[in-house]
Write a protein that holds these residues in place. Sequence first.
Motif, PDB file in Angstrom:
ATOM      1  N   TRP A  65       0.841  -1.200   0.000  1.00 60.02           N
ATOM      2  CA  TRP A  65       0.000   0.000   0.000  1.00 60.02           C
ATOM      3  C   TRP A  65       0.876   1.251   0.000  1.00 60.02           C
ATOM      4  O   TRP A  65       0.654   2.197  -0.750  1.00 60.02           O
ATOM      5  N   GLY A  68       2.522   2.065  -3.337  1.00 56.47           N
ATOM      6  CA  GLY A  68       1.618   2.775  -4.238  1.00 56.47           C
ATOM      7  C   GLY A  68       1.277   4.170  -3.740  1.00 56.47           C
ATOM      8  O   GLY A  68       1.090   5.093  -4.534  1.00 56.47           O
ATOM      9  N   ASN A  69       1.162   4.335  -2.413  1.00 57.52           N
ATOM     10  CA  ASN A  69       0.788   5.618  -1.816  1.00 57.52           C
ATOM     11  C   ASN A  69       1.779   5.964  -0.708  1.00 57.52           C
ATOM     12  O   ASN A  69       1.515   5.713   0.458  1.00 57.52           O
ATOM     13  N   GLN A 206       4.350  -0.316 -16.108  1.00 58.07           N
ATOM     14  CA  GLN A 206       3.284   0.400 -15.404  1.00 58.07           C
ATOM     15  C   GLN A 206       2.032  -0.475 -15.296  1.00 58.07           C
ATOM     16  O   GLN A 206       1.399  -0.558 -14.245  1.00 58.07           O
ATOM     17  N   SER A 210       0.055  -2.031 -11.985  1.00 59.63           N
ATOM     18  CA  SER A 210      -1.382  -1.917 -11.734  1.00 59.63           C
ATOM     19  C   SER A 210      -1.993  -3.279 -11.435  1.00 59.63           C
ATOM     20  O   SER A 210      -2.805  -3.412 -10.516  1.00 59.63           O
ATOM     21  N   HIS A 213      -0.982  -4.538  -8.152  1.00 58.85           N
ATOM     22  CA  HIS A 213      -1.699  -3.750  -7.153  1.00 58.85           C
ATOM     23  C   HIS A 213      -3.138  -4.251  -6.990  1.00 58.85           C
ATOM     24  O   HIS A 213      -3.630  -4.413  -5.876  1.00 58.85           O
ATOM     25  N   LEU A 214      -3.818  -4.526  -8.111  1.00 56.75           N
ATOM     26  CA  LEU A 214      -5.176  -5.071  -8.040  1.00 56.75           C
ATOM     27  C   LEU A 214      -5.174  -6.435  -7.356  1.00 56.75           C
ATOM     28  O   LEU A 214      -6.091  -6.753  -6.595  1.00 56.75           O
ATOM     29  N   TRP A 217      -5.718  -6.342  -3.732  1.00 58.28           N
ATOM     30  CA  TRP A 217      -7.092  -6.174  -3.250  1.00 58.28           C
ATOM     31  C   TRP A 217      -7.850  -7.486  -3.286  1.00 58.28           C
ATOM     32  O   TRP A 217      -8.693  -7.749  -2.414  1.00 58.28           O
ATOM     33  N   ILE A 221      -9.576  -9.063   0.051  1.00 57.57           N
ATOM     34  CA  ILE A 221     -10.959  -9.529   0.106  1.00 57.57           C
ATOM     35  C   ILE A 221     -11.011 -10.973   0.618  1.00 57.57           C
ATOM     36  O   ILE A 221     -11.835 -11.313   1.476  1.00 57.57           O
TER      37      ILE A 221
ATOM     38  N   VAL B 312      -0.699   5.911  -9.166  1.00 59.12           N
ATOM     39  CA  VAL B 312      -1.411   4.671  -9.447  1.00 59.12           C
ATOM     40  C   VAL B 312      -2.306   4.914 -10.660  1.00 59.12           C
ATOM     41  O   VAL B 312      -3.099   5.842 -10.685  1.00 59.12           O
ATOM     42  N   ALA B 324      -6.708   1.498  -9.090  1.00 64.03           N
ATOM     43  CA  ALA B 324      -6.680   0.204  -8.410  1.00 64.03           C
ATOM     44  C   ALA B 324      -7.097   0.323  -6.946  1.00 64.03           C
ATOM     45  O   ALA B 324      -7.815  -0.518  -6.422  1.00 64.03           O
ATOM     46  N   ASP B 325      -6.658   1.398  -6.286  1.00 67.04           N
ATOM     47  CA  ASP B 325      -6.980   1.535  -4.869  1.00 67.04           C
ATOM     48  C   ASP B 325      -8.454   1.823  -4.650  1.00 67.04           C
ATOM     49  O   ASP B 325      -9.069   1.296  -3.729  1.00 67.04           O
ATOM     50  N   VAL B 327     -10.975   1.082  -6.695  1.00 65.97           N
ATOM     51  CA  VAL B 327     -11.727  -0.130  -7.021  1.00 65.97           C
ATOM     52  C   VAL B 327     -11.584  -1.142  -5.884  1.00 65.97           C
ATOM     53  O   VAL B 327     -12.564  -1.716  -5.398  1.00 65.97           O
ATOM     54  N   GLY B 328     -10.335  -1.330  -5.424  1.00 62.35           N
ATOM     55  CA  GLY B 328     -10.069  -2.312  -4.382  1.00 62.35           C
ATOM     56  C   GLY B 328     -10.754  -1.954  -3.075  1.00 62.35           C
ATOM     57  O   GLY B 328     -11.397  -2.795  -2.443  1.00 62.35           O
ATOM     58  N   LEU B 329     -10.638  -0.679  -2.674  1.00 60.70           N
ATOM     59  CA  LEU B 329     -11.256  -0.242  -1.423  1.00 60.70           C
ATOM     60  C   LEU B 329     -12.768  -0.404  -1.492  1.00 60.70           C
ATOM     61  O   LEU B 329     -13.395  -0.865  -0.534  1.00 60.70           O
TER      62      LEU B 329
END
Lengths: 258, 362
Positions: A65, A68-69, A206, A210, A213-214, A217, A221, B312, B324-325, B327-329
């Motif tokens: 995380w 990315g941020n 890039q 992405s 990164h997906l 998530w 989940i 991102v 991505a963040d 959508v993911g969140l």
Amino acid sequence: MSEKSIHEANPDVEILKAATLTGDATAEDLDSIRRRTSVYVYETPVRLWHWINALAILVLCGTGWFIGNPPPSMQIAEATHQFVFGYIRFAHFAAGMILTVGFLGRIYWAFVGNHHAKQLFILPVWNKHWWSEVFFELRWYLFLEKEPKKYVGHNPLAQAAMFFFMTLGITFMIVTGLALYSEGAGQGGFWDSLFGWVIPLFGNSQALHSIHHLGMWAIVIFMIIHIYAAIREDIMSRQSMVSTMISGTRTFKDDRPE
Amino acid sequence: MSQIETFYDVMRRQGITRRSFMKYCSLTAAALGLSPAYVPKIAHAMETKPRTPVIWVHGLECTCCSESFIRSAHPLAKDVVLSMISLDYDDTLMAAAGHQAEAALQDTIEKYKGNYILAVEGNPPLNEDGMFCIVGGKPFVEQLKHAAEHAKAVISWGACASYGCVQAAKPNPTRATPVHKVITDKPIIKVPGCPPIAEVMTGVITYMLTFDRLPELDRQGRPAMFYSQRIHDKCYRRPHFDAGQFVEAWDDENARKGYCLYKMGCKGPTTYNACSTVRWNEGVSFPIQSGHGCIGCSEDGFWDHGSFYNRVTDLTQFGVESNADKVGLAAAGVVGAGVAAHAAISALKSAQKKTQSSKEEV
Ligand code: HEM
Ligand code: HEM
Ligand code: SF4
Ligand code: SF4
């Protein structure tokens, strides 16, 4: 069967029929359950892997995380003496390597370990009993069944989730992660020769970032559902859950055969 | 082909001294990352080899590649390379025009069948039978195929020829198509960038002309000597990246201090090019040095990967502002809420069951 026992073996009663038909319960499992009402399912390496893997994934999600941020800029020292983002990335790569080695070890254990060590890697999709148990479990989660069944290893629905989110999911994260890692390690090097081919597959670096990164998530989940289901089933099902992943032993809360 | 001049002949004819010629050879060796031992080899090759003819064609493009090329840093390198390729055909730079130019193209193809290099700037649009780009009264795609048929190798200049660039941006109404998807039976060297760096262009051509072979290519068909490292790998702001010191907003104090542009969407970490080493405009600067992040202009699809200022990537298939963040969140939020609701219903159900069973006992 030995002479003294606190349980009757009851050889004429058919027990855990559903779990037997799906290929989950083996003859030894049934024997163990008859004699002791408990059965040893997850061997030490599986349990060790489970918790190391869970920890590594938590670290990977946290540091991923931040990759990315990034956190707010910090002015602790001259750039030369400050390595905040460097350590975050290092933790990610270190946890990534632990995850990778652990997963390889888990694959090895699927070959040499017991019957249940293989469940994570093989979905018995050819077995129609397995499918009907998937739907049974679905109905249980939709509150359409009064009572769940007993399973020795994973219930078929959990097994499917683990196969897709973990077996395939972790493989995906490892392959894309190591491809990203190969970029930093440099073209022509060891990692590049093993995983560099992945980058053009997704277009460019890039796009690979992405998709990696997906992937995080998807795993987040899974984690939410998995931990919820483990605790819920520990309370509501007819067998032990969380302690099974700690001690390896599955115990049952009632003595009904099915 | 004995009547064809050597490179050296061409240079001398242009009034270049032997001393300057040797300087050029050293410079080229250095630019290509070769050891000084190669200098005499380059010199020898240029003295004895007949120069290789180059045909340079233009499709859908903005001509920034040509603009970059003629600004090559070392004036000598530029002159030499320009005279080396001698514009057997380049409709932008050649003196001839109209029918004369088309005749020159045909002549060159006939004369040097199988020996010339085809340099392509821009790309062919394929919709409506290629009607969106007409050269000499015919669709460009026809000229391209015709010229490629007898070429020894093809160079794809810039993002247009290599990947499609902005004219191929979604939904790509003209179906602008990169060269390698139209010409499939020739070796193709991609030299991406928008435009590519001048020294990279002259370097690639010089290498091919002197060594008579293609430079080593990476997996995506780009010359490895210029495209094997990311901007980020050689960026002078990298210590700030590792320290976690970022520009947080344009014009903030950190921007003035020259911190890393990662948070401003710098694509240096995902872009393979030589900007952070070779730089631009005779080595004066490059985008990051002047305070703007890399936009990834030498990467496939950079024009369709959302804003240049986001770290991102946008995922427009999930809505304009999505990534991505987000959508993911959102997905995790939905799942989390679902789990909470499920837990609540589960608790109610088991409470109900307990009261029922206690009633039954009564
Ligand atoms: C990052 C977090 C986690 C991940 C990625 C994860 C992953 C997994 C995987 C892959 C399995 C299958 C094991 C195998 O067959 O080898 C599993 C089983 C299990 N996990 Fe986790 N786990 C996580 C956290 C937890 C936590 C926090 C708990 C306890 C509350 C838990 C409880 C269990 C239980 C009880 C099983 C066995 C399920 C069954 O008996 O069918 N896990 N987990
Ligand atoms: C569950 C597993 C993993 C999760 C959740 C995860 C998560 C992430 C995330 C969210 C990012 C940021 C992507 C972006 O730029 O937006 C990232 C980057 C990255 N990950 Fe992972 N990752 C995992 C496994 C791995 C593994 C096994 C490796 C291999 C060593 C790895 C190596 C990397 C690398 C090299 C980057 C790019 C770092 C950079 O560009 O500075 N990851 N990861
Ligand atoms: S400015 Fe861009 S290329 Fe330079 S270190 Fe920061 S992210 Fe990397
Ligand atoms: S810094 Fe990046 S965007 Fe700028 S010219 Fe170089 S590759 Fe292209």
